[in-house]
Write an enzyme that holds these catalytic residues in place. Sequence first.
Site, short mmCIF file in Angstrom:
data_model
loop_
_atom_site.label_atom_id
_atom_site.label_comp_id
_atom_site.label_asym_id
_atom_site.label_seq_id
_atom_site.Cartn_x
_atom_site.Cartn_y
_atom_site.Cartn_z
CG MET A 241 44.89 83.69 -6.30
SD MET A 241 45.56 82.86 -7.10
CE MET A 241 45.66 81.10 -6.25
CE1 TYR B 70 36.44 77.19 -6.80
CE2 TYR B 70 37.66 79.65 -6.32
CZ TYR B 70 37.62 78.48 -6.94
OH TYR B 70 38.89 78.58 -7.97
NE ARG C 203 59.77 92.78 18.88
CZ ARG C 203 59.11 92.75 18.18
NH1 ARG C 203 58.29 92.89 17.70
NH2 ARG C 203 59.91 94.40 18.25
CE LYS D 279 57.95 97.70 12.32
NZ LYS D 279 58.61 97.09 13.09
#
Length: 357
Positions: free
Chosen positions: A301, A252, A128, A34
């Site tokens: 980023m 930053y 769950r 998955k």
Amino acid sequence: MRPLKKIIDLAALRHNWQVLQAQAPQARIMAVVKANAYGHDALSVAQALADVAPCYAVACSEEAVALRAAGLRQAIVLLEGIFSPEEIALCAEQDLQPVIHHQRQLDWLAAAQTPLKAWLKIDSGMHRLGFAAAESEALFAQALCMPYVDWQGVVSHFACADSEDLAHAEGQLAQLQHLQLPDTWQRSYANSAAIFRLPAAQGEWLRAGIMLYGLSPFEDSCGADFGLQAVMTLQTEILATHYLSQGESAGYAQGFIAPSEGYLATIAIGYGDGWARRIESGKVPVLIEGRRYYLVGLVTMDMALIWLGAENYPAGTAVELFGKQLAAEEVAAAAETIPYTLSTMLTPRVRLEVRHG
Ligand SMILES: *Cc1c(COP(=O)(O)O)cnc(C)c1O
């Protein structure tokens, strides 16, 4: 080409399969692929295991259909089952085995009367998904009144099989051992952690995810402690270094202040690659030419910073973020997360390099 890449070692994957199989020789293993095989590329992983794995497990039919489209013929289990009645026809057509965990899914099956294979999920304490263990008798009776469904058996999932204290897991197992399963039904209870810690839960089918990828689900241990090999190495390069004087800031928000004079390296990885912005604690290691350095400042980023101190390296020098030389378990612990997230959260911008070994 941007140097950031995840290198996938399929020989290591196959080695890990053998380690897991040796741990439970009488059981069969579902390869849990998955979430793009926890970021390891589901198609490469599924293909590399195609001659040994009798079954794959994925979260949903979209993931399963991608495996079928690539020509894989093994059984495929859908761990979250189906999300609408329209998926029943797809399961039948593509030979997918949904895990049925909710009454509304049973109602959809009853209305459709489409022949298909499926599993029932019992909630033994994870809370769950699944039907309450206490109501299993009525549930099994209801299921057996649905002759168009070829029930494969029962799935359950442990909440704490990775914990030092196995009391909760053993409580779950006791509930499962009390189930009165119809004769031909099979049991699939164990995830990676339970395969090693709760051998009594092995049953007919194991569901192995994290350990297939060479990683340990247990705190304070590494895959290597179980004879496993890391499948993914996340590697990038130094783009530039800068010499700072003591007290000078970088990044930053002046996120880093040089503790002494020395070199600061900029590397190509950022939150746009799935490297979480908070992985900058000054405690998270990277490896350059076999030596540990630490991420500092704010992750941006596309880039992050490493403090090199007195050392300097040329632009283009390789930096390992985790993998063969630097255990993902160590990096995850330092970053206050779990190794599952480090590989799974990587975005498609990270280049995939598959090595067949
Ligand atoms: C993801 C998942 C697994 C695999 O767990 P690992 O800890 O990665 O081995 C097994 N069963 C279910 C239901 C899952 O959701």
